[in-house]
Design an enzyme around this catalytic site. Sequence first.
Site, PDB file in Angstrom:
ATOM      1  CG  HIS A  98      -2.038  -1.011   1.078  1.00 15.89           C
ATOM      2  ND1 HIS A  98      -3.109  -1.058   1.948  1.00 15.89           N
ATOM      3  CD2 HIS A  98      -2.241  -2.018   0.184  1.00 15.89           C
ATOM      4  CE1 HIS A  98      -3.922  -2.044   1.594  1.00 15.89           C
ATOM      5  NE2 HIS A  98      -3.415  -2.638   0.529  1.00 15.89           N
ATOM      6  CD  GLU A 152      -2.146   4.456   3.126  1.00 13.09           C
ATOM      7  OE1 GLU A 152      -3.314   4.841   3.222  1.00 13.09           O
ATOM      8  OE2 GLU A 152      -1.809   3.492   2.391  1.00 13.09           O
ATOM      9  CB  CYS A 172      -1.496   1.283   6.092  1.00 10.61           C
ATOM     10  SG  CYS A 172      -0.989   0.527   4.528  1.00 10.61           S
TER      11      CYS A 172
END
Length: 338
Positions: free
Chosen positions: A261, A263, A292
């Site tokens: 992801h 993040e 995350c």
Amino acid sequence: MIIGLTGTNGAGKTVTAEYLKSKSFHFHSLSDEIRDELDRQGKEATRANLIEAGNQLRAEHGPAVLAERIKARLRPDWNYVIDSIRNPYEVKALRAARDFRLLKVDAPVEVRYERVRQRGGPRTPASFEEFVELERREMESANPANQQLLATYELADFTVWNDGVIETLHARLDQIVREWLMQAKRPGWDEYFMQIAQIVALRSNCMKRKVAAVVVKDRRIISTGYNGTPRGVKNCNEGGCPRCNSLAASGTNLGECLCSHAEENSITQAAYHGISLKDATLYSTYSPCLICTKMIINAGIKEVIFNVEYPLADVAQGLLQEAGVSVRQVAITPPISL
């Protein structure tokens, strides 16, 4: 900033546009769009033909069509002057873009007639009476697709009177344009960093969703990340993630997704380069997922600002708040250039 020009025939809109062009304003004219249409039809660009073709374009494609065509070519980092605005819907379309001001240029009718007569060409009226009558007929219409000059003039932010020598006009333009430029809006810090995140998202190689995160400390970007397969692994859009390439339904088989992801990547990139994220702020185009979220908390990030709420994010946001991480939504549209 975008400065639109409207005004009566012979008032000095062209002279005004030329002066602003000399001040680094980039030029467009809605009439040029109509002239292109007349060229395609093999017709002469007379005043009557320009009016008829402009009305026809608005009737077929909407009253703001000329402005929308121009707007699609504007850059967000340039100043523009746009000539020949004759319909209120054109003003509305341009005001929706960003900082826009409508400037009306006017002069006494006798002065304007003499200018038009001296200018010559196919648009020259045969007499003063014809000039006045033609202008009267152009001023208003019940048809929203036609020219509606009076209604357009009413939307002007300022009227500059061009009844003397050109140096006087230039001085008046300098005064109002300088004032407008000083009032021009800059994006706030949240909008600034979120729009950068939206640009970063374009680098994503994920087949399903393009997401990005930007980590900021003391108003300085210290790390960025976008979603995609890990370093050294085939990109998702090259077949690297079976889950994304199968176009799995949203929220299903998430444990089989090989993409990191945004993040997550922004945090690991900082770690890769030995940068502390303690007390930093993370901007993300979507609110973070649970995995995350745990990385954000443990990295010491103090604030999360997101643009769009990600599905299945309620538990994640609750955990952030429990850990004392500030969470805010800043919903903005992408920059005009996107």
